[in-house]
Scaffold this active site. Structure first.
Site, PDB file in Angstrom:
ATOM      1  N   HIS A 202       0.837  -1.197   0.000  1.00 47.61           N
ATOM      2  CA  HIS A 202       0.000   0.000   0.000  1.00 47.61           C
ATOM      3  C   HIS A 202       0.875   1.251   0.000  1.00 47.61           C
ATOM      4  O   HIS A 202       1.965   1.260   0.587  1.00 47.61           O
ATOM      5  CB  HIS A 202      -0.929   0.009   1.208  1.00 47.61           C
ATOM      6  N   HIS A 233      -3.147   3.745  -2.896  1.00 53.96           N
ATOM      7  CA  HIS A 233      -3.398   2.301  -3.020  1.00 53.96           C
ATOM      8  C   HIS A 233      -3.597   1.734  -1.617  1.00 53.96           C
ATOM      9  O   HIS A 233      -2.666   1.682  -0.821  1.00 53.96           O
ATOM     10  CB  HIS A 233      -2.216   1.623  -3.708  1.00 53.96           C
ATOM     11  N   HIS A 405      -3.840  -5.235 -12.725  1.00 54.71           N
ATOM     12  CA  HIS A 405      -3.979  -4.294 -11.606  1.00 54.71           C
ATOM     13  C   HIS A 405      -2.656  -3.680 -11.179  1.00 54.71           C
ATOM     14  O   HIS A 405      -2.637  -2.790 -10.335  1.00 54.71           O
ATOM     15  CB  HIS A 405      -4.631  -4.989 -10.410  1.00 54.71           C
TER      16      HIS A 405
END
Length: 482
Positions: A202, A233, A405
């Site tokens: 993240h 993210h 992704h």
């Protein structure tokens, strides 16, 4: 594995044994020799055993090993007699990416970007930290988050523009969320985590729009060369993880009751339930609630990021011009309409480490993007580029409207740490002009660039296959990590 090539970068493993459909994987033709020894590709064949799976089990070129499903995996199941699998969503429910644009040019601000990174790090909790922007929520308020998603955060004052919700996939909330299906433990874990980043892969990242490939679509998305933008993210934090854990504990015990197709699945990590069973409905309700938590989480962090830029750069909100380009989720299962074997039908699409990529004209897209297609946000790694793509009609025909992704891991976290031992990844990034703030050096080792595939190659694979078009390339300028 008996592979046959269907297209420039598309490969199929035909049905064998208990597989109900073939398995297909997008993979760079230049590395076709690696397909035979990739464990994640073999794992995809297990997905092809799912009850009620339609068409084929599919994987994107960022495929790597995951729990049950490979990360990068896609599977559509029949609503009437198909299964829902938590492994097809993942532990971090609605982990996703949002892109915030600004009206600022990078060059006049470049010398001050390290200050911005430090201000982002100060305002947005990372690691296992609790939120400083949102008080710990009581059960009643948390239920509102789980039901309303991003709209809850907007109502709480975390808002940039009128398009905050329309520029989120599903408007920032999945209908059908059932807070009653979320355990007390999950609620407790999420109570103080709205507005927090977490750790691992993240990040919040300052980016330069380095190159635009499609002028008209970039203009529609509000992007231009030289612009400062921000990527976020993150996902549903401890709450989503607990929802997955709770469900797997139930399904692992219940599989034998659902019939032979469930009892004979080749991997216990594929634990699943009939969509229409009590267990299936309960998981979907809890998963949708966790997805809404994630949208609220990213909405809060986006506004915190905008405030950090205003503070560090000394600009007013109207000078900053912060606005949401789009927010996509890449760990979710959703009911959608797709053409399968020539017939349009409603199916449950599992996307795990895969992004929805709907084409122009789709009614699910925001009105201001509909003639162009859905923005698809594909981050790279801390030291390399990210991409803004757009869904094309080929995606609707061949991938259930899905694209990659991210870059996809090459190395396990353990192996990445082993290979970067003794190195100062932070100093290596600063030498590239990338400011960094992280809670732990360990995270930087785990997330080093060599731990990931080359995102440019991943993107090129799907562009060559006609699944997506390239809109813009982003270059990292500053990153915060847990």
């Amino acid at each position: 594995m008996k592979l046959r090539q269907l297209g420039p970068h598309l490969w199929e493993l035909p049905r064998e044994g208990g597989m109900k459909v073939p398995a297909r994987v997008y993979w760079p033709a230049s590395r076709a020799h690696e397909l035979h020894r990739d464990q994640a590709v073999a794992q995809l064949c297990g997905v092809a055993h799912l009850p009620g799976i339609l068409g084929f089990a599919l994987a994107m070129p960022d495929i790597h090993w995951g729990y049950g499903f490979p990360i990068g995996g896609v599977a559509a199941t029949d609503l009437a007699d198909g299964a829902v699998s938590p492994g097809g969503v993942g532990y971090d429910i609605n982990c996703g990416v949002r892109l915030m644009a600004t009206d600022l040019e990078v060059e006049p601000l470049r010398a001050r970007l390290p200050e911005v990174v430090q201000e982002l790090f100060r305002r947005i909790p990372t690691g296992v930290g609790a939120s400083r922007a949102i008080r710990a929520l009581g059960a009643k308020e948390l239920r509102r988050v789980l039901t309303r998603g991003a709209a809850w955060a907007v109502a709480e004052g975390f808002r940039l523009a009128d398009t905050d919700l329309s520029h989120c996939e599903e408007g920032g909330a999945l209908a059908g969320a059932d807070p009653d299906a979320v355990s007390a433990t999950a609620l407790e874990r999420g109570a103080d985590q709205v507005g927090t980043l977490g750790s691992g892969n993240h990040f919040v990242e300052l980016d330069l729009v380095e190159e635009v490939y499609d002028d008209a679509t970039a203009r529609a998305f509000g992007l231009w060369p030289g612009q400062l933008v921000v990527q976020i993210h993150s996902g549903s934090r401890g709450l989503g993880h607990q929802v997955c854990d709770d469900t797997l504990a139930v399904l692992t015990r219940a599989m034998g009751r659902f019939g032979d197709d469930y009892a004979r699945l080749p991997d216990r990590q594929l634990a699943c339930a009939p969509i229409r069973s009590d267990e299936g409905r309960r998981y979907l309700g809890a998963m949708q609630a966790a997805a809404n938590f994630a949208w609220a989480n990213r909405q809060v962090m986006m506004v915190l990021a905008a405030r950090a830029l205003e503070q560090a750069l000394g600009v007013a909100p109207d000078q900053l011009g912060a606005r949401l380009v789009y927010d996509v989720c890449h760990n979710v299962a959703k009911v959608e309409e797709h053409v399968v074997d020539g017939t349009r039908r409603r199916v449950l699409v599992h996307r795990k480490g895969a992004t929805r990529a709907f084409a122009a004209g789709d009614a699910n897209l925001p009105a201001d993007y509909r003639e162009f297609g859905q923005p698809v946000l594909v981050p790279g790694d801390m030291g390399r580029s990210s991409y803004v793509l757009v869904g094309l009609p080929e995606a609707m025909r061949t991938t259930f409207g899905t694209a990659c992704h991210g870059a996809g891991r090459l190395l396990s976290r353990h192996e990445a740490l082993k290979r970067t031992r003794g190195r100062r990844i932070d100093e290596e990034l600063r030498a590239k002009g990338i400011a960094i703030a992280a809670r732990a050096r360990r995270t930087l080792g785990e997330e080093a660039s060599e731990a990931y595939k080359d995102v440019a190659e991943v993107v090129e694979t799907l562009v060559d296959a006609g699944v997506v078009g390239t809109v813009a390339r982003l270059r990292p300028l500053g990153v915060i990590k847990g």
